[in-house]
Design a protein around this motif. Structure first.
Motif, PDB file in Angstrom:
ATOM      1  N   VAL A  67     -23.425  -6.443 -25.930  1.00 33.33           N
ATOM      2  CA  VAL A  67     -23.032  -5.179 -24.750  1.00 33.33           C
ATOM      3  C   VAL A  67     -24.792  -5.361 -23.769  1.00 33.33           C
ATOM      4  CG1 VAL A  67     -23.517  -2.997 -23.884  1.00 33.33           C
ATOM      5  CG2 VAL A  67     -21.874  -3.350 -26.394  1.00 33.33           C
ATOM      6  N   ILE A  68     -25.646  -5.805 -23.922  1.00 34.91           N
ATOM      7  CA  ILE A  68     -27.176  -6.424 -23.230  1.00 34.91           C
ATOM      8  C   ILE A  68     -26.466  -7.596 -21.966  1.00 34.91           C
ATOM      9  CG2 ILE A  68     -29.111  -7.751 -23.350  1.00 34.91           C
ATOM     10  CD1 ILE A  68     -29.545  -6.374 -26.459  1.00 34.91           C
ATOM     11  N   ALA A  69     -25.830  -8.498 -22.706  1.00 33.66           N
ATOM     12  CA  ALA A  69     -25.323  -9.149 -22.110  1.00 33.66           C
ATOM     13  C   ALA A  69     -24.251  -8.863 -20.601  1.00 33.66           C
ATOM     14  CB  ALA A  69     -24.181 -10.709 -22.197  1.00 33.66           C
ATOM     15  N   LEU A  70     -23.158  -7.430 -21.193  1.00 34.08           N
ATOM     16  CA  LEU A  70     -22.412  -6.840 -20.056  1.00 34.08           C
ATOM     17  C   LEU A  70     -23.412  -5.947 -19.589  1.00 34.08           C
ATOM     18  CD1 LEU A  70     -20.399  -6.068 -18.314  1.00 34.08           C
ATOM     19  CD2 LEU A  70     -19.700  -3.702 -20.143  1.00 34.08           C
ATOM     20  N   LEU A  71     -24.312  -5.489 -19.641  1.00 29.42           N
ATOM     21  CA  LEU A  71     -25.195  -4.938 -18.766  1.00 29.42           C
ATOM     22  C   LEU A  71     -25.956  -5.292 -17.636  1.00 29.42           C
ATOM     23  CD1 LEU A  71     -26.372  -2.390 -21.533  1.00 29.42           C
ATOM     24  CD2 LEU A  71     -25.089  -2.635 -19.927  1.00 29.42           C
ATOM     25  N   GLU A  72     -26.669  -6.693 -18.402  1.00 31.46           N
ATOM     26  CA  GLU A  72     -27.083  -7.409 -17.346  1.00 31.46           C
ATOM     27  C   GLU A  72     -26.792  -7.742 -15.756  1.00 31.46           C
ATOM     28  OE1 GLU A  72     -30.007  -7.911 -17.034  1.00 31.46           O
ATOM     29  OE2 GLU A  72     -31.747  -7.736 -19.313  1.00 31.46           O
ATOM     30  N   ARG A  73     -25.723  -8.817 -16.567  1.00 28.59           N
ATOM     31  CA  ARG A  73     -23.765  -8.940 -15.094  1.00 28.59           C
ATOM     32  C   ARG A  73     -23.928  -7.657 -14.412  1.00 28.59           C
ATOM     33  NH1 ARG A  73     -21.901 -10.758 -19.912  1.00 28.59           N
ATOM     34  NH2 ARG A  73     -19.824  -9.487 -19.781  1.00 28.59           N
ATOM     35  N   CYS A  74     -23.927  -6.742 -15.108  1.00 24.70           N
ATOM     36  CA  CYS A  74     -23.194  -5.102 -14.052  1.00 24.70           C
ATOM     37  C   CYS A  74     -25.083  -5.028 -12.669  1.00 24.70           C
ATOM     38  CB  CYS A  74     -23.331  -4.122 -14.639  1.00 24.70           C
ATOM     39  SG  CYS A  74     -21.322  -4.063 -15.844  1.00 24.70           S
ATOM     40  N   ALA A  75     -26.126  -5.245 -13.909  1.00 23.42           N
ATOM     41  CA  ALA A  75     -27.540  -5.116 -13.220  1.00 23.42           C
ATOM     42  C   ALA A  75     -27.795  -6.043 -12.432  1.00 23.42           C
ATOM     43  CB  ALA A  75     -28.664  -5.120 -14.543  1.00 23.42           C
ATOM     44  N   SER A  76     -26.969  -7.844 -12.463  1.00 24.77           N
ATOM     45  CA  SER A  76     -27.611  -8.143 -10.981  1.00 24.77           C
ATOM     46  C   SER A  76     -26.833  -8.293 -10.086  1.00 24.77           C
ATOM     47  CB  SER A  76     -27.379 -10.021 -11.963  1.00 24.77           C
ATOM     48  OG  SER A  76     -26.060 -10.443 -12.550  1.00 24.77           O
ATOM     49  N   GLY A  77     -25.496  -7.757 -10.253  1.00 28.68           N
ATOM     50  CA  GLY A  77     -24.822  -7.637  -9.534  1.00 28.68           C
ATOM     51  C   GLY A  77     -23.389  -8.399 -10.018  1.00 28.68           C
ATOM     52  N   GLU A  78     -23.296  -9.693 -10.983  1.00 25.84           N
ATOM     53  CA  GLU A  78     -22.318 -11.179 -11.808  1.00 25.84           C
ATOM     54  C   GLU A  78     -21.435  -9.842 -11.907  1.00 25.84           C
ATOM     55  OE1 GLU A  78     -22.034 -13.921 -14.929  1.00 25.84           O
ATOM     56  OE2 GLU A  78     -23.668 -13.264 -14.703  1.00 25.84           O
ATOM     57  N   GLN A  79     -21.573  -8.778 -12.521  1.00 28.37           N
ATOM     58  CA  GLN A  79     -20.295  -7.931 -12.683  1.00 28.37           C
ATOM     59  C   GLN A  79     -19.801  -6.970 -12.631  1.00 28.37           C
ATOM     60  OE1 GLN A  79     -17.412  -7.507 -14.880  1.00 28.37           O
ATOM     61  NE2 GLN A  79     -17.146  -6.572 -13.706  1.00 28.37           N
ATOM     62  N   ALA A  80     -18.875  -6.425 -11.582  1.00 26.21           N
ATOM     63  CA  ALA A  80     -18.832  -5.309 -10.385  1.00 26.21           C
ATOM     64  C   ALA A  80     -18.712  -4.345 -10.887  1.00 26.21           C
ATOM     65  CB  ALA A  80     -17.347  -5.801  -9.841  1.00 26.21           C
ATOM     66  N   LEU A  81     -19.400  -3.139 -10.790  1.00 24.27           N
ATOM     67  CA  LEU A  81     -19.610  -1.929 -11.343  1.00 24.27           C
ATOM     68  C   LEU A  81     -19.240  -0.692 -10.467  1.00 24.27           C
ATOM     69  CD1 LEU A  81     -20.232  -0.149 -13.831  1.00 24.27           C
ATOM     70  CD2 LEU A  81     -22.351   0.038 -13.061  1.00 24.27           C
ATOM     71  N   ASP A  82     -18.150  -0.211 -10.936  1.00 21.08           N
ATOM     72  CA  ASP A  82     -17.217   1.055  -9.417  1.00 21.08           C
ATOM     73  C   ASP A  82     -18.066   2.406  -9.758  1.00 21.08           C
ATOM     74  OD1 ASP A  82     -15.728  -0.443  -7.859  1.00 21.08           O
ATOM     75  OD2 ASP A  82     -14.514  -0.832  -9.683  1.00 21.08           O
TER      76      ASP A  82
END
Length: 351
Positions: A67-82
């Protein structure tokens, strides 16, 4: 031969709405309400509506480092967050550090995670009155310094600031309620997934108009008693609870009595006064929730848009015209006087 323009192997559906759900300072009641949504398969329902739940603390299997890795990806923009959904108030204490609430495994205050993720999200949604305005978490002297995402009680500001707009140019969407009706959350996410909303679909407190442009009073089963000001005097009575029992259904913005909970319930139908939980500051009414404060015998909290003089005149006239049946039933816990049988067919007055 030309290929079929609508091939079954190709989807014309837009990309799913990617939603990340965090729980901050609160009881988790809005999630509990969502889990009681009147659908046979919540995850399947969301998927069919084009909603991809990246992570939810109660609906997802992932935990810990994943989960922490997912949050980091979202916060960095690597994972799109709608959509960033936040349930619960933002805890800023002590002294604005946020260290009363650290995200487990990170040592970082939850308010810092919310700040980082909100900057990346196309939309930010406050789920529940705690996330919207501070709610119960900000009760009393508010020692935890709890606030909403874009409001601190009824004042614009909160964690993100009055001027915050998401990547899509929207303010925080305040799906207020304590807890929220599951339909309010599902319909809000579905409207975003369908692209069917604009900021004009939010009221002045940024609540979705589809429920906030209604009053709890609408559809209340006690409306006949309200019309005649035939009032309940104790919790088990059938009468209107506005005059003596603290009910604010004539002031509260919600569709609770037309969009029933679990298909058949609401606070007033269960014998409980509406405490106006969709409004900022409901947690600090200045009086007991079960009592109606009065001045010279007149309730202080008058119905929305009604001048005091009109209410006094209407109440006096209504009480004098109250049928004996309504008066008797108002202070009983069951119908003791049924409506009189009367023909409703008009007489033929033709010559």
């Amino acid at each position: 031969m030309n290929p079929d323009p609508i091939s079954p192997t190709r989807s014309t559906r837009p990309s799913p709405l990617r939603v990340l759900w965090l729980q901050s300072g609160g009881c988790g009641g809005c999630t509990m309400s969502l889990l009681c949504a009147d659908v046979p398969d919540l995850n399947g329902h969301l998927a069919r509506a084009g909603i991809d739940m990246l992570w939810h603390p109660s609906l997802s299997l992932a935990s810990g480092d994943e989960v922490i890795a997912l949050l980091e990806r979202c916060a960095s923009g690597e994972q799109a967050l709608d959509v960033l959904c936040v349930e619960g108030a933002v805890v800023r204490g002590p002294n604005g550090t946020g260290r009363f609430h650290l995200l487990a495994g990170t040592g970082v205050p939850m308010m810092d995670w919310i700040n980082r993720l909100a900057k990346r999200a196309r939309y930010v949604m406050a789920v529940g009155s705690c996330a919207a305005f501070g709610g119960i978490s900000a009760l009393g002297h508010n020692p935890t310094q709890s606030c909403g995402l874009q409001y601190d009680d009824d004042q614009p500001g909160g964690l993100l600031g009055a001027g915050f707009v998401s990547q899509a140019g929207w303010p925080v969407i305040n799906v207020a309620g304590c807890p929220t009706h599951p339909g309010w959350v599902i319909d809000s996410l579905t409207a975003l997934a369908d692209g069917a909303w604009t900021p004009a679909d939010l009221d002045p407190l940024a609540r979705p108009r589809f429920y906030a442009d209604q009053l709890v009073h609408h559809g209340c089963t006690r409306n006949e008693f309200y019309e005649f000001k035939a009032s309940a005097e104790k919790p088990s009575d059938l009468g209107c609870m506005m005059e003596h029992m603290g009910c604010k259904g004539t002031q509260a913005h919600a569709d609770c009595n037309t969009r029933l909970w679990n298909g058949e319930g609401s606070c007033t139908r269960g014998g409980y006064a509406c405490i106006s939980c969709t409004e900022p500051g409901f947690q600090n009414p200045g009086h007991a929730f079960h009592a109606t404060p009065k001045l010279a015998g007149i309730p202080i909290g008058l119905p929305t848009d009604m001048p005091k003089a009109w209410f006094v005149a209407l109440a006096s006239l209504s009480k004098s015209a109250t049928p004996a049946r309504v008066k008797a039933n108002a202070t009983a816990d069951h119908v003791v006087a049924p409506p009189v049988l009367r023909r409703t067919r008009l007489k033929n007055r033709g010559g």
